[in-house]
Design an enzyme around this catalytic site. Structure first.
Site, PDB file in Angstrom:
ATOM      1  N   PHE A 130     -38.991  -0.060 -17.784  1.00 19.96           N
ATOM      2  CA  PHE A 130     -38.360  -1.375 -17.588  1.00 19.96           C
ATOM      3  C   PHE A 130     -36.985  -1.273 -16.939  1.00 19.96           C
ATOM      4  O   PHE A 130     -36.188  -2.191 -17.033  1.00 19.96           O
ATOM      5  CB  PHE A 130     -38.243  -2.097 -18.937  1.00 19.96           C
ATOM      6  CG  PHE A 130     -39.558  -2.247 -19.635  1.00 19.96           C
ATOM      7  CD1 PHE A 130     -40.414  -3.285 -19.305  1.00 19.96           C
ATOM      8  CD2 PHE A 130     -39.973  -1.330 -20.587  1.00 19.96           C
ATOM      9  CE1 PHE A 130     -41.652  -3.419 -19.927  1.00 19.96           C
ATOM     10  CE2 PHE A 130     -41.204  -1.449 -21.216  1.00 19.96           C
ATOM     11  CZ  PHE A 130     -42.053  -2.491 -20.889  1.00 19.96           C
ATOM     12  N   GLU A 151     -32.637  -1.445 -11.245  1.00 24.86           N
ATOM     13  CA  GLU A 151     -31.804  -0.712 -10.298  1.00 24.86           C
ATOM     14  C   GLU A 151     -30.350  -1.101 -10.566  1.00 24.86           C
ATOM     15  O   GLU A 151     -30.054  -2.237 -10.919  1.00 24.86           O
ATOM     16  CB  GLU A 151     -32.217  -1.053  -8.866  1.00 24.86           C
ATOM     17  CG  GLU A 151     -33.614  -0.560  -8.579  1.00 24.86           C
ATOM     18  CD  GLU A 151     -34.018  -0.685  -7.117  1.00 24.86           C
ATOM     19  OE1 GLU A 151     -33.142  -0.868  -6.264  1.00 24.86           O
ATOM     20  OE2 GLU A 151     -35.226  -0.584  -6.852  1.00 24.86           O
ATOM     21  N   ASN A 194     -41.988  -8.766 -16.084  1.00 24.66           N
ATOM     22  CA  ASN A 194     -41.494  -9.089 -14.741  1.00 24.66           C
ATOM     23  C   ASN A 194     -41.885 -10.505 -14.321  1.00 24.66           C
ATOM     24  O   ASN A 194     -41.119 -11.199 -13.651  1.00 24.66           O
ATOM     25  CB  ASN A 194     -41.992  -8.059 -13.720  1.00 24.66           C
ATOM     26  CG  ASN A 194     -41.082  -6.836 -13.670  1.00 24.66           C
ATOM     27  OD1 ASN A 194     -40.118  -6.745 -14.436  1.00 24.66           O
ATOM     28  ND2 ASN A 194     -41.378  -5.891 -12.790  1.00 24.66           N
ATOM     29  N   PHE A 233     -30.476 -14.334 -16.434  1.00 24.40           N
ATOM     30  CA  PHE A 233     -31.499 -14.607 -15.417  1.00 24.40           C
ATOM     31  C   PHE A 233     -31.632 -16.093 -15.099  1.00 24.40           C
ATOM     32  O   PHE A 233     -32.694 -16.578 -14.739  1.00 24.40           O
ATOM     33  CB  PHE A 233     -32.845 -13.971 -15.784  1.00 24.40           C
ATOM     34  CG  PHE A 233     -32.951 -12.592 -15.201  1.00 24.40           C
ATOM     35  CD1 PHE A 233     -32.051 -11.608 -15.576  1.00 24.40           C
ATOM     36  CD2 PHE A 233     -33.911 -12.274 -14.247  1.00 24.40           C
ATOM     37  CE1 PHE A 233     -32.084 -10.338 -15.008  1.00 24.40           C
ATOM     38  CE2 PHE A 233     -33.955 -11.004 -13.667  1.00 24.40           C
ATOM     39  CZ  PHE A 233     -33.040 -10.041 -14.051  1.00 24.40           C
ATOM     40  N   GLY A 268     -29.645 -19.337  -6.739  1.00 27.47           N
ATOM     41  CA  GLY A 268     -29.127 -18.843  -5.462  1.00 27.47           C
ATOM     42  C   GLY A 268     -30.240 -18.456  -4.524  1.00 27.47           C
ATOM     43  O   GLY A 268     -31.284 -19.135  -4.463  1.00 27.47           O
ATOM     44  N   GLY A 284     -35.472 -10.570  -4.936  1.00 26.42           N
ATOM     45  CA  GLY A 284     -36.099  -9.693  -3.952  1.00 26.42           C
ATOM     46  C   GLY A 284     -36.308  -8.354  -4.616  1.00 26.42           C
ATOM     47  O   GLY A 284     -36.428  -8.266  -5.836  1.00 26.42           O
ATOM     48  N   CYS A 306     -39.795  -4.788  -6.811  1.00 23.56           N
ATOM     49  CA  CYS A 306     -40.574  -5.000  -8.039  1.00 23.56           C
ATOM     50  C   CYS A 306     -41.026  -6.445  -8.229  1.00 23.56           C
ATOM     51  O   CYS A 306     -42.213  -6.735  -8.131  1.00 23.56           O
ATOM     52  CB  CYS A 306     -39.776  -4.538  -9.245  1.00 23.56           C
ATOM     53  SG  CYS A 306     -39.308  -2.806  -9.117  1.00 23.56           S
ATOM     54  N   LYS A 318     -43.518  -8.174  -5.483  1.00 20.50           N
ATOM     55  CA  LYS A 318     -44.882  -7.618  -5.364  1.00 20.50           C
ATOM     56  C   LYS A 318     -45.597  -7.647  -6.720  1.00 20.50           C
ATOM     57  O   LYS A 318     -46.820  -7.779  -6.784  1.00 20.50           O
ATOM     58  CB  LYS A 318     -44.866  -6.216  -4.746  1.00 20.50           C
ATOM     59  CG  LYS A 318     -44.148  -5.134  -5.542  1.00 20.50           C
ATOM     60  CD  LYS A 318     -45.060  -4.039  -6.049  1.00 20.50           C
ATOM     61  CE  LYS A 318     -44.252  -2.965  -6.741  1.00 20.50           C
ATOM     62  NZ  LYS A 318     -44.861  -2.340  -7.884  1.00 20.50           N
ATOM     63  N   LYS A 340     -29.712  -6.708  -4.280  1.00 28.26           N
ATOM     64  CA  LYS A 340     -28.785  -7.088  -5.343  1.00 28.26           C
ATOM     65  C   LYS A 340     -27.628  -6.095  -5.327  1.00 28.26           C
ATOM     66  O   LYS A 340     -27.737  -5.030  -4.692  1.00 28.26           O
ATOM     67  CB  LYS A 340     -29.486  -7.104  -6.698  1.00 28.26           C
ATOM     68  CG  LYS A 340     -29.898  -5.737  -7.213  1.00 28.26           C
ATOM     69  CD  LYS A 340     -30.391  -5.852  -8.635  1.00 28.26           C
ATOM     70  CE  LYS A 340     -30.632  -4.512  -9.258  1.00 28.26           C
ATOM     71  NZ  LYS A 340     -31.112  -4.593 -10.619  1.00 28.26           N
TER      72      LYS A 340
HETATM   73  C1  UGA Z   1     -36.698  -5.611 -12.227  1.00 31.36           C
HETATM   74  C2  UGA Z   1     -36.687  -5.865 -13.749  1.00 31.36           C
HETATM   75  O1  UGA Z   1     -35.473  -6.556 -14.093  1.00 31.36           O
HETATM   76  C3  UGA Z   1     -36.740  -4.548 -14.515  1.00 31.36           C
HETATM   77  O2  UGA Z   1     -36.797  -4.795 -15.909  1.00 31.36           O
HETATM   78  C4  UGA Z   1     -38.007  -3.795 -14.068  1.00 31.36           C
HETATM   79  O3  UGA Z   1     -38.117  -2.557 -14.736  1.00 31.36           O
HETATM   80  C5  UGA Z   1     -37.943  -3.552 -12.572  1.00 31.36           C
HETATM   81  O4  UGA Z   1     -37.860  -4.819 -11.888  1.00 31.36           O
HETATM   82  C6  UGA Z   1     -39.196  -2.826 -12.173  1.00 31.36           C
HETATM   83  O5  UGA Z   1     -40.272  -3.420 -12.262  1.00 31.36           O
HETATM   84  O6  UGA Z   1     -39.126  -1.634 -11.890  1.00 31.36           O
HETATM   85  P1  UGA Z   1     -34.844  -4.871 -10.443  1.00 31.36           P
HETATM   86  O7  UGA Z   1     -35.897  -5.074  -9.400  1.00 31.36           O
HETATM   87  O8  UGA Z   1     -34.002  -3.642 -10.421  1.00 31.36           O
HETATM   88  O9  UGA Z   1     -35.513  -4.890 -11.910  1.00 31.36           O
HETATM   89  O10 UGA Z   1     -33.865  -6.093 -10.318  1.00 31.36           O
HETATM   90  P2  UGA Z   1     -33.390  -7.326 -11.223  1.00 31.36           P
HETATM   91  O11 UGA Z   1     -32.089  -7.015 -11.835  1.00 31.36           O
HETATM   92  O12 UGA Z   1     -34.476  -7.797 -12.099  1.00 31.36           O
HETATM   93  O13 UGA Z   1     -33.136  -8.407 -10.081  1.00 31.36           O
HETATM   94  C7  UGA Z   1     -34.211  -8.822  -9.244  1.00 31.36           C
HETATM   95  C8  UGA Z   1     -33.764  -9.871  -8.269  1.00 31.36           C
HETATM   96  O14 UGA Z   1     -33.517 -11.102  -8.931  1.00 31.36           O
HETATM   97  C9  UGA Z   1     -32.486  -9.541  -7.483  1.00 31.36           C
HETATM   98  O15 UGA Z   1     -32.709  -9.890  -6.126  1.00 31.36           O
HETATM   99  C10 UGA Z   1     -31.444 -10.436  -8.106  1.00 31.36           C
HETATM  100  O16 UGA Z   1     -30.410 -10.789  -7.219  1.00 31.36           O
HETATM  101  C11 UGA Z   1     -32.287 -11.659  -8.496  1.00 31.36           C
HETATM  102  N1  UGA Z   1     -31.732 -12.468  -9.613  1.00 31.36           N
HETATM  103  C12 UGA Z   1     -31.580 -11.916 -10.839  1.00 31.36           C
HETATM  104  C13 UGA Z   1     -31.429 -13.802  -9.394  1.00 31.36           C
HETATM  105  O17 UGA Z   1     -31.598 -14.336  -8.281  1.00 31.36           O
HETATM  106  N2  UGA Z   1     -30.958 -14.548 -10.438  1.00 31.36           N
HETATM  107  C14 UGA Z   1     -30.774 -14.032 -11.676  1.00 31.36           C
HETATM  108  O18 UGA Z   1     -30.332 -14.781 -12.567  1.00 31.36           O
HETATM  109  C15 UGA Z   1     -31.083 -12.687 -11.878  1.00 31.36           C
END
Ligand code: UGA
Length: 438
Positions: A147, A150, A206, A247, A251, A255, A258, A261, A319
């Protein structure tokens, strides 16, 4: 214990280095010679805070090694972790499982009888069962989803919210509990589950996170139509601890490699199972509409067309604290504006090399100030902390037209407006202006 980690991408390198940190002897396996050479010299091939230090320490001590040989891995490991990628299949929403299938097959053929092969990759529900049947005569299989986020990968691996152990025998559970003993002793909750549940925990988590982001972005659309402010709305509903504040940042949307897809693969798999998860397609659509909205706002601010206009894009990574540009909203918007005839200049603190390779036709600058020089509109699309500290007065002296679109909702709109900027943020009224004008 002696562990192997198959696949040295994001997940694999982090898992390998963190398992060495827990005291195990770890052998990482990959087929890419360049990656192996970098890793052997203690170099992480991507940006991840805290990981280079861990890798350098454990490669230097010899506790963490790398090889391209499955035979060596099979002879070495008591437990093998499969951490290879499951990208979206070309021309379909389904996950491409070729790397997973190959890794299990290559190990199963060589591993000592009864070796435990643990899947960590994100896979469609039913994969572990299929692999267990295929390799029943040679190895035991378990599923232990990951989980990590990045930017927080080391922290998430060494202090996870939970460990999910998809196991079929007490022996497999014992082996995994031994691997993670220091984390369990520190109080990490452990959930043991059957294979399909273990696989589903990851895809469901996810899907839920993506849904939460698209929910608030759908609210942003309503706010835009009514003059309401989505950031105040998110704060207010987030005080309800059944909803929570995390979360709910409206905005440019999600992307990365993870969430996009994974929700597509999950909806696809559900269709195969005769279950409708159609709402995930709407989650995807809302997410993509936010990118459209930013393109539209840029166009509006440039009096209807970006043709021949200079657009500065602050951010390229999907991000902050990452150099990952996979499905990055920032670059997607930048590329679309370029196709519409704009002259686009991008700046990102970490993702410039990756962006340049993938989008060679965009312009690149070495700083935010250089990117905005002569711009007709500035788009803030990745919320790096340094962008929050930009001085609106200083930037105003550099641009051609002081127009800012905050695609991440974190800039102080009132301060930018006070410095003379035409400031727009998704789902928020114009500072000092009429909300619906937005
Ligand atoms: C995500 C999950 O959060 C992890 O728990 C999971 O292990 C991982 O995918 C995976 O499947 O390997 P990650 O892709 O690193 O992690 O990124 P997130 O922090 O989840 O952010 C994802 C996207 O959502 C980013 O583009 C971020 O800018 C956007 N985001 C996040 C928003 O637009 N609003 C929010 O409130 C939070």
């Amino acid at each position: 214990m002696r562990l192997t980690v198959i696949g040295t991408g994001y997940l694999g390198v982090t898992h390998a280095a963190c398992m060495a940190e827990l005291g195990h002897e770890v052998l990482g396996v990959d087929v890419d010679p360049d990656k192996l050479a970098a890793l052997r010299s203690g170099e992480v091939p991507f940006h991840e805070p805290g990981l280079p230090e861990l890798l350098a320490r454990h490669t230097a001590s010899g506790r963490l090694r790398f090889t391209d040989s499955y035979a060596e891995a099979a002879a070495f490991g008591e437990v093998h972790f499969v951490c290879v990628g499951t990208p979206q299949r070309q021309g379909s929403d389904a996950a491409d499982l070729r790397q997973v299938d190959a890794a299990f097959a290559l190990l199963a053929r060589r591993a000592s009888p009864g070796a435990l092969v643990v899947g960590k990759s994100t896979v469609p529900v039913g994969t572990a069962e299929r692999l267990a049947q295929t390799h029943a005569d040679s190895v035991e299989i378990a599923w232990n989803p990951e989980f990590l986020r990045e930017g927080f990968a080391v922290r998430d691996t060494l202090r996870p919210d939970r460990l999910v152990l998809g196991v079929r025998s007490a022996r497999a559970e014992d082996l995994l509990r031994t691997v993670y003993e220091p984390l369990i002793a520190a109080g990490t909750p452990v959930v043991t589950a059957d294979f399909p549940t273990a696989e589903l925990v990851k895809t469901a988590a996810n899907a839920f996170l993506a849904t939460k982001i698209s929910f608030i972005n759908a609210m942003a659309e309503v706010c835009e139509a009514t003059g309401a402010d989505v950031s105040v709305l998110a704060e207010a509903i987030g005080h309800d601890d059944r909803i929570g504040r995390k979360f709910l940042r409206a905005g440019a949307g999600f992307g990365g490699g993870c969430l996009p897809k994974d929700i597509r693969a999950f909806a696809h798999r559900a269709d195969e199972l005769g279950v409708s998860l159609g709402f995930l397609r709407e989650v995807d659509a809302i997410n993509m509409r936010r990118r459209d909205r930013i393109v539209e706002l840029a166009r509006e601010l440039c009096a209807g067309t970006v043709l021949g206009r200079r657009v500065a894009v602050l951010g390229a990574a999907f991000k902050p604290d990452s150099d990952d540009i996979r499905d990055s909203p920032a670059l997607n918007v930048a590329a679309r504006l370029r196709l519409d005839g704009a002259e686009v200049t991008v700046y990102d603190p970490q993702a410039m090399d990756n962006a340049r390779k993938a989008y060679p036709l965009l312009g690149y600058a070495l700083s935010a100030q250089e990117a905005v020089r002569g711009a007709d509109v500035v788009l803030h699309l990745t919320e790096w902390p340094q962008f929050r500290e930009l001085d609106p007065d200083q930037l105003r002296s550099l641009v051609r037209q002081p127009r800012m679109v905050d695609g991440r909702g974190v800039l102080d709109g009132a301060a930018w407006a006070a410095a003379g900027w035409d400031f727009r943020a998704l789902g928020r009224p114009r500072p000092g202006g009429e909300g619906r004008d937005q």
